[in-house]
Design an enzyme around this catalytic site. Sequence first.
Site, PDB file in Angstrom:
ATOM      1  N   SER A 326       0.784  -1.115  -0.287  1.00  0.00           N
ATOM      2  CA  SER A 326       0.078  -0.036   0.071  1.00  0.00           C
ATOM      3  C   SER A 326       0.882   1.300  -0.055  1.00  0.00           C
ATOM      4  O   SER A 326       1.976   1.355   0.672  1.00  0.00           O
ATOM      5  CB  SER A 326      -0.952  -0.002   1.184  1.00  0.00           C
ATOM      6  OG  SER A 326      -1.526   1.116   1.190  1.00  0.00           O
ATOM      7  N   GLY A 327       0.594   2.056  -0.937  1.00  0.00           N
ATOM      8  CA  GLY A 327       1.540   3.448  -1.150  1.00  0.00           C
ATOM      9  C   GLY A 327       2.476   3.230  -2.091  1.00  0.00           C
ATOM     10  O   GLY A 327       3.102   4.353  -2.187  1.00  0.00           O
ATOM     11  N   THR A 331      -2.290   1.752  -7.854  1.00  0.00           N
ATOM     12  CA  THR A 331      -3.464   2.461  -8.415  1.00  0.00           C
ATOM     13  C   THR A 331      -3.045   3.449  -9.480  1.00  0.00           C
ATOM     14  O   THR A 331      -3.636   3.476 -10.436  1.00  0.00           O
ATOM     15  CB  THR A 331      -4.398   2.935  -7.200  1.00  0.00           C
ATOM     16  OG1 THR A 331      -4.577   2.032  -6.191  1.00  0.00           O
ATOM     17  CG2 THR A 331      -5.609   3.700  -7.948  1.00  0.00           C
ATOM     18  N   ASN A 376      -0.940   5.052   3.150  1.00  0.00           N
ATOM     19  CA  ASN A 376      -1.348   5.444   2.011  1.00  0.00           C
ATOM     20  C   ASN A 376      -2.756   6.361   2.042  1.00  0.00           C
ATOM     21  O   ASN A 376      -3.831   5.814   2.768  1.00  0.00           O
ATOM     22  CB  ASN A 376      -1.582   4.403   0.956  1.00  0.00           C
ATOM     23  CG  ASN A 376      -1.872   4.909  -0.493  1.00  0.00           C
ATOM     24  OD1 ASN A 376      -1.872   6.086  -0.779  1.00  0.00           O
ATOM     25  ND2 ASN A 376      -2.017   4.015  -1.458  1.00  0.00           N
ATOM     26  N   SER A 379      -5.620   4.339  -0.399  1.00  0.00           N
ATOM     27  CA  SER A 379      -5.200   2.803  -0.466  1.00  0.00           C
ATOM     28  C   SER A 379      -6.378   2.173  -1.027  1.00  0.00           C
ATOM     29  O   SER A 379      -7.381   2.136  -0.533  1.00  0.00           O
ATOM     30  CB  SER A 379      -4.868   2.492   0.912  1.00  0.00           C
ATOM     31  OG  SER A 379      -4.576   0.959   0.943  1.00  0.00           O
ATOM     32  N   SER A 380      -6.208   1.175  -2.040  1.00  0.00           N
ATOM     33  CA  SER A 380      -7.112   0.386  -2.480  1.00  0.00           C
ATOM     34  C   SER A 380      -7.279  -0.793  -1.508  1.00  0.00           C
ATOM     35  O   SER A 380      -6.510  -1.509  -1.240  1.00  0.00           O
ATOM     36  CB  SER A 380      -6.669  -0.233  -3.812  1.00  0.00           C
ATOM     37  OG  SER A 380      -6.603   0.886  -4.988  1.00  0.00           O
ATOM     38  N   GLY A 608      -0.728  -5.893  -2.163  1.00  0.00           N
ATOM     39  CA  GLY A 608       0.997  -6.590  -1.968  1.00  0.00           C
ATOM     40  C   GLY A 608       0.842  -7.088  -0.713  1.00  0.00           C
ATOM     41  O   GLY A 608       0.113  -7.153   0.233  1.00  0.00           O
ATOM     42  N   GLU A 610       1.501  -8.045   3.102  1.00  0.00           N
ATOM     43  CA  GLU A 610       1.492  -6.984   4.127  1.00  0.00           C
ATOM     44  C   GLU A 610       1.915  -7.781   5.509  1.00  0.00           C
ATOM     45  O   GLU A 610       1.618  -8.701   5.726  1.00  0.00           O
ATOM     46  CB  GLU A 610       0.076  -6.897   4.300  1.00  0.00           C
ATOM     47  CG  GLU A 610      -0.749  -5.819   3.071  1.00  0.00           C
ATOM     48  CD  GLU A 610      -2.123  -5.358   3.537  1.00  0.00           C
ATOM     49  OE1 GLU A 610      -2.630  -4.670   2.579  1.00  0.00           O
ATOM     50  OE2 GLU A 610      -2.850  -5.855   4.443  1.00  0.00           O
TER      51      GLU A 610
END
Length: 1034
Positions: A326-327, A331, A376, A379-380, A608, A610
């Site tokens: 994330s980040g 996206t 993020n 973040s998705s 990704g 985590e």
Amino acid sequence: MVTVQITGIVCEKKRKPAWTDRILWRLKRQPQAGPDTPRLPAPDFSLSLRSYSSHMVYSISDHKPVTGTFDLELKPLVSAPLIVLMPEDLWTVENDMMVSYSSTLDFPSSPWDWIGLYKVGLRDINDYVSYAWVGDSQVSCSDNLNQVYIDISNIPATEDEFLLCYYSNSLRSVVGISRPFQGGMALQVELVPTGEIIRVVHPHRPCKLALGSDGVRVTMESALTARDRVGVQDFVLLENFTSEAAFIENLRRRFRENLIYTYIGPVLVSVNPYRDLQIYSRQHMERYRGVSFYEVPPHLFAVADTVYRALRTERRDQAVMISGESGAGKTEATKRLLQFYAETCPAPERGGAVRDRLLQSNPVLEAFGNAKTLRNDNSSRFGKYMDVQFDFKGAPVGGHILSYLLEKSRVVHQNHGERNFHVFYQLLEGGEEETLRRLGLERNPQSYLYLVKGQCAKVSSINDKSDWKVVRKALTVIDFTEDEVEDLLSIVASVLHLGNIHFAADEESNAQVTTENQLKYLTRLLSVEGSTLREALTHRKIIAKGEELLSPLNLEQAAYARDALAKAVYSRTFTWLVGKINRSLASKDAESPSWRSTTVLGLLDIYGFEVFQHNSFEQFCINYCNEKLQQLFIELTLKSEQEEYEAEGIAWEPVQYFNNKIICDLVEEKFKGIISILDEECLRPGEATDLTFLEKLEDTVKHHPHFLTHKLADQRTRKSLGRGEFRLLHYAGEVTYSVTGFLDKNNDLLFRNLKETMCSSKNPIMSQCFDRSELSDKKRPETVATQFKMSLLQLVEILQSKEPAYVRCIKPNDAKQPGRFDEVLIRHQVKYLGLMENLRVRRAGFAYRRKYEAFLQRYKSLCPETWPTWAGRPQDGVAVLVRHLGYKPEEYKMGRTKIFIRFPKTLFATEDALEVRRQSLAICIQSWWRGTLGRRKATKRKWAAQTIRRLIRGFILRHAPRCPENAFFLDHVRTSFLLNLRRQLPRNVLDTSWPTPPPALREASELLRELCIKNMVWKYCRSISPEWKQQESP
């Protein structure tokens, strides 16, 4: 005005040049300059650059050839000090000096500005001193003062003179040039209102001036190599490819130069710069269109274009797999890819509606599926796979989206510093007053329980009001009617009202709804009966022996039921929204044969790996997904390598790598895998808890080398494991999971009477989300983990049916700061993205491979037999070339269509030889061109002299009878008279003027005059109308 002419080789403006194309300035005193030469006149000083060009080393450099012409002018721009070089005792880095510069309204600095320090009298390439981009190694100082370092390690400790120059890209102008100063001193450069540049030198050293009144001549040349500064643009070319430190150092060098993209063979590694580098414009798109993958610097557009061309030429489905934590920019990469295809692909015959819907689907999905997290701001919180369908012309004609594992627990709970999904805040901030009044909402997010748990309602980097406008416009583009928008907003508002439903216990400790006002809003927004909803929130329906019984809920159970309903309503609405977008994107061209519109390009934007301080069920599913994709990634990479070797007739050497199938089997194996055990524990009768699930895991997989619990660990490891935790050794490292909540999240139960209430809803969207067939289906629904496993296996099948391309995204720091490179964080991501594993697979054989035609075209100048042209087969030419270069047999192999080079040092030596050769070739070409220009000029002068001589001789004999000596002159006189006559003909019958003819044309002139008069009279008569004739008749 003093003019400085600059010619030579530079790079394209608005793009940072590679260090293979570093600008060198040569300053030479003019012959007229002397010790008493007056100083430069300040007000009218200008610097001009004309007729420049650039060439690059494609496989090493970071941009392609550019040519053009432009001017640079020095103008009086600011009055404050522009550049300050810190005194020697304040330098913060050894052999560096710190340059501070001010940014004002009159002088807007940008990351593309540069500061150069040059030696006066520069005559050799080794005398080059220093050059720095303003955006490099920035140290925050104040709002309008920035600092960069300039390397001065090459400045000799002598009395040699140097010059400082500042070029502003935004102003297209050099805005600061110092007079010469001596090396090793501190100085200050100021730009005063008159435009004059002055300096303050070291008090113990004299000031010297060596510029002539007519200026100085400045020339530029390209440097030999960039590898020491910006590393290699393909990790395959790393000499020490097994070293993680060398890998990260190469990333650091390129990141420092704002080169955020690097290849590992066909894999693109992207580092998030956390700022706009202006590298995604239409011009950049055109630069990467139709260009060979390795002829341009690494870029996301290079991958996009390569994939698109393969889709069109090979007629085979393609897929771009984007991954990272994330980040890291996943996206954003997906949006840039869609932007590239929307801008560069041909438009469909029926307009660009599909392209617009593809682009506008992003803000809608981001609003409902993205949220602000600690890592993020956008973040998705779901995985996304999008198929874009192209017709036989290469135009996008349709699309389809698959979503994976929406983090619906975020609807009811957020960690400190995080937010709920964007759409709630956007609606409250940007919704119209009438809309909010109808929905019963207030603008203050603090009024809603589901929005205050993270204590982060406002975020400086997010503008919810403007984002809401974008979302509303996007909903219209993707075919939402006004009624559908109203129904959707009603559901969003109902989730907020659900969070504000409170309960109190009666005398029997049964839960009762105490917030009647919220219940009324829920009843109206969801279009359900109020009494039915009240009963469903406080009672549970149980079917025993065919009879329905209502069991009252206590406070804890009622809160659980409320939150479960909120999560179900939101997650099913999100699924409906994805389906609605898919219907909007569906190809409507049913007339074309199916084979003409079956090429598909897939974009996978997936979460990704985590690893948090507290890892739960969501992290377990996400990391399992990454294990599967890593397994697929290595298999496809090995497969493509092996297929290329076999196609080229080169022996394949087995590659040693970590096969994570053992971990995938631990999670997904039937009956013995973690998911199977979890499902069994969820379905078995009796009291099943998270701890009983953990105990069952310990009994079943206790001997697995990648599984560990507190009970199974040794004395030392046991200290780091809680009694309610288990640890998995993933390919990316160890992750400890807490089993708390595993059973509830996997079951995802919604009480039957809540389902019945939602099925009776008159809201059109809700009625589609809750199908009545669920009530009659006696089969127990699949658990969340099983659904996710099946959808993941389906995704793997989809990806295996396509030709893959990979984008690996890396986050440089957790603070989201531009220019900051956190080595520890990046090392962790390099590990769990499997980049070193991929590099080892790619480098197991040969580091470099190119088509014979491309290799020969590039390096043919290094061999006399292949230069300037090779008449035979390219393969034979390459064989002659490598023999001449002295390649050893173990350094290369000749395939059927390509040459394979094993070691990067072999390629680098060839590149260095090419650079040296280019210098001599440039001299030869310049000499030949000067000779050609001289010969052309001499031929033109000879022809001019002969022409003048013939005219003079003819003029002398102009009265003699016609002869070869005067024929040219007489013909010239006649031609001149006729051309002059054509321009001076009489305009009407009353005009009697006529040019005087030469003696030889007097008779012809009279005949022409008679013809001209007759013609004018005839035209005049034809122009007389019958009415005029009747008026003149008697």
